[in-house]
Motif scaffolding. Structure first.
Motif, short mmCIF file in Angstrom:
data_model
loop_
_atom_site.label_atom_id
_atom_site.label_comp_id
_atom_site.label_asym_id
_atom_site.label_seq_id
_atom_site.Cartn_x
_atom_site.Cartn_y
_atom_site.Cartn_z
N GLN A 143 1.31 16.73 58.54
CA GLN A 143 2.13 15.28 58.51
C GLN A 143 0.43 14.24 57.52
O GLN A 143 0.36 13.82 56.69
CB GLN A 143 2.37 14.16 59.50
CG GLN A 143 3.82 15.05 59.97
CD GLN A 143 4.18 14.51 60.65
OE1 GLN A 143 3.96 13.91 61.20
NE2 GLN A 143 5.53 14.18 61.10
N VAL A 144 -0.37 14.01 57.84
CA VAL A 144 -1.79 13.56 57.48
C VAL A 144 -2.41 14.57 56.57
O VAL A 144 -2.64 13.44 55.81
CB VAL A 144 -2.80 14.14 58.65
CG1 VAL A 144 -4.21 13.52 58.21
CG2 VAL A 144 -2.71 13.13 60.03
N ILE A 145 -1.87 16.18 56.88
CA ILE A 145 -2.77 16.29 55.57
C ILE A 145 -1.79 15.58 53.87
O ILE A 145 -2.34 15.55 53.45
CB ILE A 145 -2.63 17.70 55.25
CG1 ILE A 145 -4.21 18.45 56.34
CG2 ILE A 145 -3.01 18.55 53.74
CD1 ILE A 145 -4.16 19.91 56.96
N ALA A 146 -0.44 15.96 54.60
CA ALA A 146 0.03 16.13 53.13
C ALA A 146 0.70 14.28 52.65
O ALA A 146 0.23 14.02 51.78
CB ALA A 146 1.91 16.07 54.05
N ARG A 147 -0.18 13.24 54.07
CA ARG A 147 -0.13 11.52 53.92
C ARG A 147 -0.85 11.79 52.79
O ARG A 147 -1.14 11.04 51.62
CB ARG A 147 0.29 11.27 54.37
CG ARG A 147 0.38 9.99 54.15
CD ARG A 147 0.27 8.30 55.98
NE ARG A 147 -0.30 9.21 56.48
CZ ARG A 147 0.24 9.71 58.23
NH1 ARG A 147 0.90 9.73 58.17
NH2 ARG A 147 -1.34 10.31 59.14
N SER A 148 -1.90 12.47 52.84
CA SER A 148 -3.55 13.00 52.49
C SER A 148 -3.14 12.67 50.78
O SER A 148 -4.06 12.48 50.01
CB SER A 148 -5.04 13.23 53.18
OG SER A 148 -6.17 12.96 51.98
N VAL A 176 0.21 19.00 67.77
CA VAL A 176 -0.77 19.57 67.10
C VAL A 176 -0.74 19.96 65.40
O VAL A 176 -1.16 19.04 64.62
CB VAL A 176 -1.81 19.78 68.12
CG1 VAL A 176 -3.12 19.46 67.16
CG2 VAL A 176 -2.03 19.22 69.26
N ILE A 177 -0.18 20.88 65.31
CA ILE A 177 -0.11 21.50 64.19
C ILE A 177 1.20 20.69 63.34
O ILE A 177 0.43 20.08 62.19
CB ILE A 177 0.13 22.93 64.08
CG1 ILE A 177 -0.94 23.93 64.67
CG2 ILE A 177 0.24 23.30 62.55
CD1 ILE A 177 -0.40 25.09 64.95
N LYS A 178 1.63 19.77 63.73
CA LYS A 178 3.00 19.15 63.37
C LYS A 178 1.97 17.98 62.48
O LYS A 178 2.24 17.92 61.22
CB LYS A 178 3.69 19.63 63.74
CG LYS A 178 4.87 18.21 63.31
CD LYS A 178 6.43 18.00 63.63
CE LYS A 178 7.63 17.32 62.84
NZ LYS A 178 8.65 17.29 63.86
N ALA A 179 1.02 17.03 63.45
CA ALA A 179 0.70 15.74 63.38
C ALA A 179 0.01 16.04 61.92
O ALA A 179 -0.37 15.80 61.34
CB ALA A 179 0.20 15.17 64.68
N LYS A 180 -1.10 16.97 62.01
CA LYS A 180 -2.15 17.20 60.67
C LYS A 180 -1.17 17.74 59.60
O LYS A 180 -2.05 17.50 59.03
CB LYS A 180 -2.94 18.98 61.40
CG LYS A 180 -4.17 18.54 62.55
CD LYS A 180 -5.22 19.40 63.06
CE LYS A 180 -5.90 18.84 64.21
NZ LYS A 180 -7.01 19.61 64.50
#
Length: 190
Positions: A7-12, A1-5
């Protein structure tokens, strides 16, 4: 979950950086279009005072375009290396007024630092006015000389000194447009 979040933050963050870069690119392009329009307009004018006013306006626009050009080209989108910006600004002004660096030398004493856009835009416009005035008035009749620029931190402020060894010019305080412009920018950036 932390890794997915993460990745979302990095993409954003990547998307925001790309958008910010695109904004700086578009602002730079728009300022260059305005500069070109002022240049074209000045070529069709016969009144020397009107031509001079358009050239001065063009140099002001170009001083702001340089900032956005640097922000677009560099990896840092929030600040610009000060000495490089001042050097480019001086090169543009020397070219605008068709002045050789051999005839009017330039001495820079600038503390290595990065400045944000909100500080650099008024600083660039102040420098533009002071250097332009020196190039236009301080060295008449192909006189040789030097312009010196000192820019460094002094407490929580910036110390800016622009001087030359030209003929000098007496002007009542607040008399000219350039003086009023410098005062307004200096007051707004304090």
């Amino acid at each position: 979950v932390i890794k997915a979040k993460s990745q979302v933050i990095a993409r954003s963050l990547d998307e925001k950086e790309t958008l910010l870069k695109e904004i700086h690119h578009r602002v730079k392009n728009n300022l260059q279009v305005i500069s070109s329009l002022l240049s074209l307009q000045s070529r069709s004018m016969k009144d020397e005072r009107a031509v001079a006013a358009l050239i001065e306006g063009r140099s002001r626009v170009e001083s702001m375009a340089l900032i956005h050009q640097d922000l677009y080209q560099d990896n840092c989108l929030m600040s610009i290396q000060l000495e490089g910006y001042v050097r480019k600004l001086c090169e543009n002004l020397y070219a605008t007024y068709n002045v050789s660096g051999q005839r009017i030398g330039l001495d820079l004493d600038i503390k290595a630092m990065d400045l944000d856009v909100t500080t650099l835009v008024p600083m660039g416009l102040i420098l533009n006015e002071l250097i332009s005035n020196a190039l236009k008035y301080a060295f008449p009749d192909e006189r040789e000389g030097r312009i010196r620029i000192i820019l460094k931190p002094k407490g929580d402020r910036l110390l800016l000194e622009v001087s030359d060894n030209g003929v000098g010019l007496y002007q009542e305080k607040g008399e000219g447009f350039g003086h009023r412009l410098i005062s307004a920018f200096a007051s707004s950036s304090m």
